[in-house]
Design a protein around this motif. Structure first.
Motif, PDB file in Angstrom:
ATOM      1  N   ASP A  89      12.812  -3.523  72.701  1.00 60.84           N
ATOM      2  CA  ASP A  89      11.348  -3.532  72.729  1.00 60.84           C
ATOM      3  C   ASP A  89      10.827  -4.411  73.863  1.00 60.84           C
ATOM      4  O   ASP A  89       9.915  -4.024  74.593  1.00 60.84           O
ATOM      5  CB  ASP A  89      10.786  -4.000  71.374  1.00 60.84           C
ATOM      6  CG  ASP A  89      11.037  -2.940  70.301  1.00 60.84           C
ATOM      7  OD1 ASP A  89      11.187  -1.751  70.663  1.00 60.84           O
ATOM      8  OD2 ASP A  89      11.118  -3.301  69.108  1.00 60.84           O
ATOM      9  N   LYS A  90      11.449  -5.581  74.020  1.00 60.42           N
ATOM     10  CA  LYS A  90      11.014  -6.513  75.080  1.00 60.42           C
ATOM     11  C   LYS A  90      11.233  -5.899  76.455  1.00 60.42           C
ATOM     12  O   LYS A  90      10.381  -5.976  77.331  1.00 60.42           O
ATOM     13  CB  LYS A  90      11.834  -7.805  75.003  1.00 60.42           C
ATOM     14  CG  LYS A  90      11.219  -8.837  74.104  1.00 60.42           C
ATOM     15  CD  LYS A  90      11.918 -10.179  74.323  1.00 60.42           C
ATOM     16  CE  LYS A  90      11.725 -10.995  73.061  1.00 60.42           C
ATOM     17  NZ  LYS A  90      12.879 -11.731  72.646  1.00 60.42           N
ATOM     18  N   LEU A  91      12.416  -5.283  76.650  1.00 62.08           N
ATOM     19  CA  LEU A  91      12.726  -4.730  77.971  1.00 62.08           C
ATOM     20  C   LEU A  91      11.785  -3.579  78.317  1.00 62.08           C
ATOM     21  O   LEU A  91      11.315  -3.473  79.444  1.00 62.08           O
ATOM     22  CB  LEU A  91      14.188  -4.251  78.030  1.00 62.08           C
ATOM     23  CG  LEU A  91      15.240  -5.348  78.115  1.00 62.08           C
ATOM     24  CD1 LEU A  91      16.638  -4.754  78.095  1.00 62.08           C
ATOM     25  CD2 LEU A  91      15.051  -6.178  79.381  1.00 62.08           C
ATOM     26  N   VAL A  92      11.516  -2.729  77.333  1.00 64.64           N
ATOM     27  CA  VAL A  92      10.631  -1.594  77.604  1.00 64.64           C
ATOM     28  C   VAL A  92       9.228  -2.092  77.949  1.00 64.64           C
ATOM     29  O   VAL A  92       8.579  -1.584  78.861  1.00 64.64           O
ATOM     30  CB  VAL A  92      10.607  -0.615  76.412  1.00 64.64           C
ATOM     31  CG1 VAL A  92       9.500   0.409  76.568  1.00 64.64           C
ATOM     32  CG2 VAL A  92      11.947   0.095  76.293  1.00 64.64           C
ATOM     33  N   LEU A  93       8.812  -3.135  77.239  1.00 66.85           N
ATOM     34  CA  LEU A  93       7.478  -3.696  77.487  1.00 66.85           C
ATOM     35  C   LEU A  93       7.371  -4.264  78.897  1.00 66.85           C
ATOM     36  O   LEU A  93       6.404  -4.034  79.613  1.00 66.85           O
ATOM     37  CB  LEU A  93       7.232  -4.800  76.448  1.00 66.85           C
ATOM     38  CG  LEU A  93       5.791  -5.186  76.162  1.00 66.85           C
ATOM     39  CD1 LEU A  93       5.035  -4.011  75.562  1.00 66.85           C
ATOM     40  CD2 LEU A  93       5.766  -6.376  75.181  1.00 66.85           C
ATOM     41  N   ARG A  94       8.438  -4.992  79.322  1.00 68.87           N
ATOM     42  CA  ARG A  94       8.343  -5.729  80.594  1.00 68.87           C
ATOM     43  C   ARG A  94       8.903  -4.969  81.780  1.00 68.87           C
ATOM     44  O   ARG A  94       8.511  -5.216  82.914  1.00 68.87           O
ATOM     45  CB  ARG A  94       9.103  -7.058  80.478  1.00 68.87           C
ATOM     46  CG  ARG A  94       8.471  -7.948  79.447  1.00 68.87           C
ATOM     47  CD  ARG A  94       9.058  -9.341  79.492  1.00 68.87           C
ATOM     48  NE  ARG A  94       8.570 -10.082  78.339  1.00 68.87           N
ATOM     49  CZ  ARG A  94       9.272 -10.955  77.655  1.00 68.87           C
ATOM     50  NH1 ARG A  94      10.506 -11.220  78.016  1.00 68.87           N
ATOM     51  NH2 ARG A  94       8.756 -11.584  76.628  1.00 68.87           N
ATOM     52  N   MET A  95       9.883  -4.081  81.544  1.00 61.37           N
ATOM     53  CA  MET A  95      10.610  -3.474  82.666  1.00 61.37           C
ATOM     54  C   MET A  95      10.625  -1.950  82.536  1.00 61.37           C
ATOM     55  O   MET A  95      11.576  -1.317  82.962  1.00 61.37           O
ATOM     56  CB  MET A  95      12.071  -3.960  82.671  1.00 61.37           C
ATOM     57  CG  MET A  95      12.280  -5.440  82.592  1.00 61.37           C
ATOM     58  SD  MET A  95      11.905  -6.274  84.131  1.00 61.37           S
ATOM     59  CE  MET A  95      13.094  -5.589  85.235  1.00 61.37           C
TER      60      MET A  95
END
Ligand SMILES: Nc1nc2c(ncn2[C@@H]2O[C@H](COP(=O)(O)OP(=O)(O)O)[C@@H](O)[C@H]2O)c(=O)[nH]1
Ligand SMILES: [Mg+2]
Length: 205
Positions: free
Chosen positions: A129-135
């Motif tokens: 979730d974090k990676l999709v949000l930021r990258m």
């Protein structure tokens, strides 16, 4: 000789998965060469690099999806000519775009090599979730060119139905596997991944 490009964000588990794959391949009595484009080679079993049947070739100084794409092709063709291993596995950098690499192969590689190309992207469930949000743009392009996606670290976080749907949408037509690469045996990892290659090819024929 078959060629496997293994991509995915830094820390997603590429080295862990590749270690298992290399062992799984050699346990079948096959030979394999590993091309390392990830600047930090730590993690590839020290024992493995000296093991019979496995050769490790570093390819640093840039990323094979952009500056070094020509060098990757050259290195693969040299390995085929000189060693003719059953498999060549490439660990890409954490920022390599699989769609770029596919394009390079489509344009510059001999057709018979492209026919033996397998592209696998590792998706990190623990940080998805974090990676999709930021990258999101990077993740999108890493999955877009993959014909197999390994959803990894499911021991920490099983994929939700929404995440599965998201990954399916990002990698249309890819075979999607869920696993915890760290806890499976080399034979289990190789069996799952090699089956995915076969069923992926059947779908495109
Ligand atoms: N919990 C868990 N950790 C994993 C799994 N696969 C890899 N890791 C850990 O994730 C970290 C990054 O793995 P690594 O293979 O080096 O990732 P790479 O940067 O993509 O090559 C390491 O600490 C691994 O032990 C897994 O299936 N489950
Ligand atoms: Mg690595």
């Amino acid at each position: 000789m078959e060629l496997l490009l293994c991509g995915g964000f830094l820390g997603s588990g590429k080295t862990t998965l590749i270690n298992k794959l290399l062992h799984g391949i050699t346990e079948q009595g096959l030979t394999v060469a590993l091309i390392e484009n990830e600047a930090c080679q730590e993690g590839i079993d020290a024992a493995l690099t000296g093991q019979e049947g496995i050769k490790v070739v570093p390819l640093f100084g840039g990323c094979v999806c952009c500056q070094l794409s020509g060098s990757l092709l050259e290195t693969v063709q040299k390995l085929e000519a000189e060693l003719s291993p059953d498999w060549v596995v490439v660990e890409l950098t954490g920022l390599a775009m699989m769609d770029n690499i596919r394009e390079v192969f489509r344009m510059y590689a001999p057709k018979d090599l492209t026919a033996r190309l397998h592209t696998l992207a590792v998706a990190d469930m623990a940080r998805w979730d974090k990676l999709v949000l930021r990258m999101e743009p990077v993740i999108r392009r890493q999955l877009a060119g993959a014909d197999t996606v390994v959803i990894n670290k499911v021991d920490l976080q099983p994929p939700s139905p929404q995440t599965l749907a998201q990954i399916e949408a990002l990698s249309p037509g890819a075979v999607i596997l869920s696993m915890s690469a760290a806890s499976l045996s080399p034979a289990e990892v190789w069996t799952q991944v090699s089956k995915a290659f076969v069923s992926g090819k059947e779908c495109t024929e």
